[in-house]
Design a protein around this motif. Structure first.
Motif, PDB file in Angstrom:
ATOM      1  N   UNK A 136       0.942  -1.149  -0.164  1.00 48.32           N
ATOM      2  CA  UNK A 136      -0.265  -0.036   0.082  1.00 48.32           C
ATOM      3  C   UNK A 136       0.451   1.338   0.576  1.00 48.32           C
ATOM      4  N   UNK A 137       1.736   1.305   0.866  1.00 45.27           N
ATOM      5  CA  UNK A 137       3.055   2.315   0.922  1.00 45.27           C
ATOM      6  C   UNK A 137       3.388   2.684  -0.789  1.00 45.27           C
ATOM      7  N   UNK A 138       3.805   1.170  -0.704  1.00 44.76           N
ATOM      8  CA  UNK A 138       4.763   1.759  -2.692  1.00 44.76           C
ATOM      9  C   UNK A 138       3.654   2.356  -3.548  1.00 44.76           C
ATOM     10  N   UNK A 139       2.528   1.677  -3.051  1.00 48.86           N
ATOM     11  CA  UNK A 139       1.446   2.467  -4.493  1.00 48.86           C
ATOM     12  C   UNK A 139       0.708   3.621  -4.075  1.00 48.86           C
ATOM     13  N   UNK A 140       0.778   4.327  -2.543  1.00 43.86           N
ATOM     14  CA  UNK A 140       1.192   5.961  -2.312  1.00 43.86           C
ATOM     15  C   UNK A 140       1.641   6.192  -3.086  1.00 43.86           C
ATOM     16  N   UNK A 141       3.239   6.027  -2.576  1.00 41.76           N
ATOM     17  CA  UNK A 141       4.237   6.673  -3.072  1.00 41.76           C
ATOM     18  C   UNK A 141       3.811   6.710  -4.500  1.00 41.76           C
ATOM     19  N   UNK A 142       4.313   5.916  -5.319  1.00 41.71           N
ATOM     20  CA  UNK A 142       4.108   5.626  -7.388  1.00 41.71           C
ATOM     21  C   UNK A 142       2.910   6.896  -7.665  1.00 41.71           C
ATOM     22  N   UNK A 143       2.157   7.133  -7.107  1.00 42.86           N
ATOM     23  CA  UNK A 143       0.497   7.920  -7.034  1.00 42.86           C
ATOM     24  C   UNK A 143       1.061   8.629  -6.594  1.00 42.86           C
ATOM     25  N   UNK A 144       2.138   9.501  -5.491  1.00 40.53           N
ATOM     26  CA  UNK A 144       1.698  10.284  -4.700  1.00 40.53           C
ATOM     27  C   UNK A 144       2.006  12.044  -5.377  1.00 40.53           C
ATOM     28  N   UNK A 145       1.703  12.029  -6.798  1.00 41.01           N
ATOM     29  CA  UNK A 145       1.294  13.084  -7.443  1.00 41.01           C
ATOM     30  C   UNK A 145      -0.004  12.952  -8.244  1.00 41.01           C
ATOM     31  N   UNK A 146      -0.422  12.102  -7.565  1.00 36.61           N
ATOM     32  CA  UNK A 146      -1.964  11.697  -8.114  1.00 36.61           C
ATOM     33  C   UNK A 146      -2.944  12.818  -8.849  1.00 36.61           C
ATOM     34  N   UNK A 147      -2.771  13.423  -9.454  1.00 38.02           N
ATOM     35  CA  UNK A 147      -4.280  14.532  -9.543  1.00 38.02           C
ATOM     36  C   UNK A 147      -5.556  14.275 -10.448  1.00 38.02           C
ATOM     37  N   UNK A 148      -6.735  14.337 -10.234  1.00 39.99           N
ATOM     38  CA  UNK A 148      -7.271  14.475 -10.859  1.00 39.99           C
ATOM     39  C   UNK A 148      -8.692  16.059 -11.474  1.00 39.99           C
ATOM     40  N   UNK A 149      -9.112  16.190 -12.537  1.00 39.14           N
ATOM     41  CA  UNK A 149      -9.856  17.187 -12.487  1.00 39.14           C
ATOM     42  C   UNK A 149      -8.320  18.329 -12.787  1.00 39.14           C
ATOM     43  N   UNK A 150      -9.117  19.888 -12.766  1.00 38.17           N
ATOM     44  CA  UNK A 150     -10.584  20.503 -11.891  1.00 38.17           C
ATOM     45  C   UNK A 150     -11.553  19.891 -12.829  1.00 38.17           C
ATOM     46  N   UNK A 151     -12.320  19.765 -11.955  1.00 37.85           N
ATOM     47  CA  UNK A 151     -14.085  19.472 -12.319  1.00 37.85           C
ATOM     48  C   UNK A 151     -15.183  20.822 -12.129  1.00 37.85           C
ATOM     49  N   UNK A 152     -16.191  21.078 -12.876  1.00 42.63           N
ATOM     50  CA  UNK A 152     -16.579  21.785 -12.187  1.00 42.63           C
ATOM     51  C   UNK A 152     -17.900  20.505 -10.846  1.00 42.63           C
ATOM     52  N   UNK A 153     -18.458  21.233  -9.848  1.00 42.22           N
ATOM     53  CA  UNK A 153     -19.653  21.300  -9.467  1.00 42.22           C
ATOM     54  C   UNK A 153     -20.423  21.382  -9.017  1.00 42.22           C
ATOM     55  N   UNK A 154     -21.759  21.318  -9.562  1.00 45.02           N
ATOM     56  CA  UNK A 154     -22.671  22.075  -9.841  1.00 45.02           C
ATOM     57  C   UNK A 154     -23.650  21.743  -9.675  1.00 45.02           C
ATOM     58  N   UNK A 155     -24.224  20.213  -8.879  1.00 45.49           N
ATOM     59  CA  UNK A 155     -25.173  19.918  -8.191  1.00 45.49           C
ATOM     60  C   UNK A 155     -24.445  18.602  -6.913  1.00 45.49           C
ATOM     61  N   UNK A 156     -25.160  18.603  -6.076  1.00 45.08           N
ATOM     62  CA  UNK A 156     -25.368  17.765  -5.322  1.00 45.08           C
ATOM     63  C   UNK A 156     -26.800  16.462  -5.206  1.00 45.08           C
ATOM     64  N   UNK A 157     -25.867  15.082  -4.819  1.00 49.86           N
ATOM     65  CA  UNK A 157     -26.385  14.182  -4.667  1.00 49.86           C
ATOM     66  C   UNK A 157     -27.282  13.856  -3.369  1.00 49.86           C
ATOM     67  N   UNK A 158     -28.126  13.652  -3.409  1.00 52.19           N
ATOM     68  CA  UNK A 158     -29.339  11.800  -2.584  1.00 52.19           C
ATOM     69  C   UNK A 158     -29.044  10.539  -2.532  1.00 52.19           C
ATOM     70  N   UNK A 159     -28.469   9.836  -2.460  1.00 50.38           N
ATOM     71  CA  UNK A 159     -28.249   8.107  -2.735  1.00 50.38           C
ATOM     72  C   UNK A 159     -28.417   7.709  -2.222  1.00 50.38           C
ATOM     73  N   UNK A 160     -29.236   6.128  -2.616  1.00 50.06           N
ATOM     74  CA  UNK A 160     -29.506   5.146  -1.715  1.00 50.06           C
ATOM     75  C   UNK A 160     -28.437   4.620  -1.893  1.00 50.06           C
ATOM     76  N   UNK A 161     -27.964   3.978  -0.909  1.00 55.20           N
ATOM     77  CA  UNK A 161     -27.061   3.087  -0.698  1.00 55.20           C
ATOM     78  C   UNK A 161     -27.922   0.723  -0.616  1.00 55.20           C
ATOM     79  N   UNK A 162     -27.624   0.425  -1.567  1.00 49.64           N
ATOM     80  CA  UNK A 162     -28.744  -0.840  -1.799  1.00 49.64           C
ATOM     81  C   UNK A 162     -27.250  -1.863  -1.330  1.00 49.64           C
ATOM     82  N   UNK A 163     -26.788  -2.592  -0.144  1.00 50.20           N
ATOM     83  CA  UNK A 163     -26.079  -3.153   0.493  1.00 50.20           C
ATOM     84  C   UNK A 163     -26.379  -4.473   0.341  1.00 50.20           C
ATOM     85  N   UNK A 164     -25.326  -4.588  -1.163  1.00 53.62           N
ATOM     86  CA  UNK A 164     -25.294  -6.209  -1.027  1.00 53.62           C
ATOM     87  C   UNK A 164     -24.491  -7.361  -1.361  1.00 53.62           C
TER      88      UNK A 164
END
Ligand code: 2AM
Length: 188
Positions: A136-164
């Motif tokens: 896990x430590x190695x994966x975190x190091x390998x991707x230490x510079x991980x970035x995604x976005x920027x992306x627009x957030x123009x709504x939030x949502x109510x989710x239902x979670x169905x346990x399966x």
């Protein structure tokens, strides 16, 4: 009863970027890309009447739209049974503002206040006992510079979670726009 939480969806390009991090960790259960989200408020099991009150309260939330950038990886519960690997979020005051408004709305709808500090993240995987901390430590190091976005957030949502058996599936039950003009924003 219905199991609910409030969150932000991830756009497709961000889901793609996150999904490229999956794999190579024995014992990890990776979230399927359609499940990626940022939890603003976990609600849990409520009955239909309470769900309606929550929906009405969320509908009154007025907050600006904003942009988010995912930044870096981290984990919760190091060395414990339930460990979570996540992508972090670059600090964004508008996100904290929205989360505070969602929290007050949910409390106004009759739920007890959340006592845990808000730690915005997108869960990537839950790690089993057998998942090696070194890997896990190695994966975190390998991707230490991980970035995604920027992306627009123009709504939030109510989710239902169905346990399966194969894990939870999430469905958007309602969405609430951000940044739109609302009567209550107007100066008196
Ligand atoms: P997460 O945000 O770390 O991924 C639906 O269960 C979502 O609500 C999950 O994404 C989960 O974690 C989040 N969540 C927050 N508190 C929770 C709790 N007490 N029980 C279950 N899920 C919780």
């Amino acid at each position: 009863m219905i199991r609910l939480f409030v969150g932000l969806e991830m756009p497709e390009a961000v889901r793609d970027a996150l999904s490229r991090l999956s794999g190579g960790l024995p014992g990890a259960r990776w979230a399927p890309p359609e499940n990626y989200h940022l939890t603003l408020r976990f609600i849990g099991e409520v009955d239909e009447g309470v769900a309606q009150d929550i929906d009405q309260a969320l509908d009154l939330v007025a907050a600006p739209a904003f942009t988010l950038t995912l930044d870096g990886l981290g984990q919760f519960g190091r060395g414990e049974r339930s460990r979570v690997l996540w992508a972090g979020v670059r600090p964004e005051p508008a996100l904290d503002h929205l989360q505070a408004k969602v929290e007050s709305a949910v409390v106004r709808a009759g739920l007890p206040a959340e006592t845990r500090k808000f730690s915005p993240h997108v869960t990537l995987a839950t790690l089993g006992r057998e998942t090696s901390a070194a890997r896990v430590g190695r994966l975190m190091e390998d991707h230490g510079l991980f970035q995604a976005g920027p992306f627009a957030v123009d709504r939030f949502v109510l989710y239902e979670s169905v346990l399966g058996r194969q894990g939870s599936t999430y469905h958007v039950v309602r969405d609430y726009p951000l940044g739109g003009w609302r009567a209550e924003d107007a100066a008196p």
